[in-house]
Motif scaffolding. Structure first.
Motif, PDB file in Angstrom:
ATOM      1  N   ASN A 145      -1.350  -1.012  -1.418  1.00  0.00           N
ATOM      2  CA  ASN A 145      -0.966   0.376  -1.624  1.00  0.00           C
ATOM      3  C   ASN A 145       0.442   0.341  -2.228  1.00  0.00           C
ATOM      4  O   ASN A 145       1.400  -0.018  -1.532  1.00  0.00           O
ATOM      5  CB  ASN A 145      -0.980   1.137  -0.299  1.00  0.00           C
ATOM      6  N   THR A 178       2.376   2.730  -3.109  1.00  0.00           N
ATOM      7  CA  THR A 178       3.272   3.758  -2.591  1.00  0.00           C
ATOM      8  C   THR A 178       3.947   3.305  -1.298  1.00  0.00           C
ATOM      9  O   THR A 178       5.163   3.416  -1.148  1.00  0.00           O
ATOM     10  CB  THR A 178       2.501   5.075  -2.348  1.00  0.00           C
ATOM     11  N   THR A 179       3.157   2.780  -0.358  1.00  0.00           N
ATOM     12  CA  THR A 179       3.706   2.387   0.942  1.00  0.00           C
ATOM     13  C   THR A 179       4.128   0.916   0.983  1.00  0.00           C
ATOM     14  O   THR A 179       4.732   0.484   1.960  1.00  0.00           O
ATOM     15  CB  THR A 179       2.677   2.612   2.062  1.00  0.00           C
ATOM     16  N   LYS A 180       3.759   0.152  -0.040  1.00  0.00           N
ATOM     17  CA  LYS A 180       4.026  -1.298  -0.103  1.00  0.00           C
ATOM     18  C   LYS A 180       3.315  -2.047   1.022  1.00  0.00           C
ATOM     19  O   LYS A 180       3.777  -3.075   1.494  1.00  0.00           O
ATOM     20  CB  LYS A 180       5.533  -1.601  -0.064  1.00  0.00           C
ATOM     21  N   GLU A 181       2.167  -1.511   1.450  1.00  0.00           N
ATOM     22  CA  GLU A 181       1.369  -2.164   2.490  1.00  0.00           C
ATOM     23  C   GLU A 181       0.157  -2.845   1.862  1.00  0.00           C
ATOM     24  O   GLU A 181      -0.276  -2.474   0.772  1.00  0.00           O
ATOM     25  CB  GLU A 181       0.903  -1.149   3.525  1.00  0.00           C
ATOM     26  N   TRP A 217      -3.812  -1.393   7.646  1.00  0.00           N
ATOM     27  CA  TRP A 217      -2.722  -1.582   6.694  1.00  0.00           C
ATOM     28  C   TRP A 217      -1.532  -2.195   7.417  1.00  0.00           C
ATOM     29  O   TRP A 217      -1.255  -1.853   8.566  1.00  0.00           O
ATOM     30  CB  TRP A 217      -2.296  -0.250   6.078  1.00  0.00           C
ATOM     31  N   THR A 251       2.544  -4.424   6.543  1.00  0.00           N
ATOM     32  CA  THR A 251       3.494  -4.920   5.540  1.00  0.00           C
ATOM     33  C   THR A 251       3.422  -6.443   5.482  1.00  0.00           C
ATOM     34  O   THR A 251       2.957  -7.092   6.420  1.00  0.00           O
ATOM     35  CB  THR A 251       4.933  -4.515   5.896  1.00  0.00           C
TER      36      THR A 251
END
Length: 153
Positions: free
Chosen positions: A17, A19-22, A108, A110
Motif C-alpha cells: 500500500n 499510501t500507508t507504506k504497509e 497489513w 510495516t
C-alpha cells in the motif's frame, strides 16, 4: 549429460500500500514453513507464471492484484538433484477487501515491524530483492553442516 532437471515452480508476492507504506503479510499455519511471510504458492500445470501469482494472491488475501511485476527469483537445490524456484513479484495496484484464508491470517504491517515477527527461514534475507534493482536473485546452496550458503546475484 542431460540438460534437463526437475524443477518445483512457485511464486510469492509482496502487495504494498503506497499510501500507508504497509505490506500485506500472512501468518502461515504450515508447520514446514511457519511464520509471517508474503502470500504465494505453486504454479499449476498449464498455468502461466503471472496467472498463478494473481490466483494465489486472490485465494490467500481476497485481493485482485493488477499488473504484478517480477522483481527476482529465489532458488535452492533439492536433495533429489532438482531445483526449487520461487518467482518473486510485487504489486502496488489491487482491488478488493482482504480476508484470511485456510493458509493463515492476513494483515497489513510495516517493514520495520516485520523485524520483530517470527518469519520463516531466509524470508528476511529475501526482502532486498523486492526493492533493490541491483539484486535479482537469492541463491541458497545445499546445506553443509546444517548451514546454507546465501548468495545475492
Amino acid at each position: 549429460m542431460s540438460r534437463t532437471t526437475s524443477v518445483e515452480l512457485t511464486n510469492m508476492i509482496m502487495i504494498e500500500n503506497l499510501t500507508t507504506k504497509e505490506v500485506l503479510v500472512e501468518n502461515r499455519k504450515n508447520p514446514s514453513w511457519p511464520g509471517v511471510t508474503f502470500p504465494g504458492g505453486h504454479i499449476e500445470t498449464n498455468e502461466t507464471i503471472v496467472a498463478s501469482v494473481i490466483r494465489e494472491a486472490y485465494e490467500e488475501t481476497g485481493l485482485k492484484v493488477i499488473n504484478p511485476t517480477l522483481v527476482g527469483i529465489k532458488e535452492w537445490p533439492l536433495q533429489d538433484g532438482g531445483r526449487y524456484i520461487v518467482m518473486l513479484f510485487k504489486a502496488t495496484n489491487y482491488q478488493g477487501e482482504i480476508h484470511s484464508g485456510r493458509e493463515g491470517k492476513i494483515f497489513w504491517t510495516t517493514r520495520d515491524a516485520l523485524k520483530n515477527m517470527q518469519t520463516p527461514g531466509t524470508f528476511m534475507e529475501m526482502l532486498p530483492l523486492f526493492d533493490t534493482q541491483e539484486i535479482s536473485e537469492l541463491a541458497l546452496s545445499a546445506s553443509i553442516n546444517g548451514r546454507r550458503q546465501t548468495t545475492w546475484l
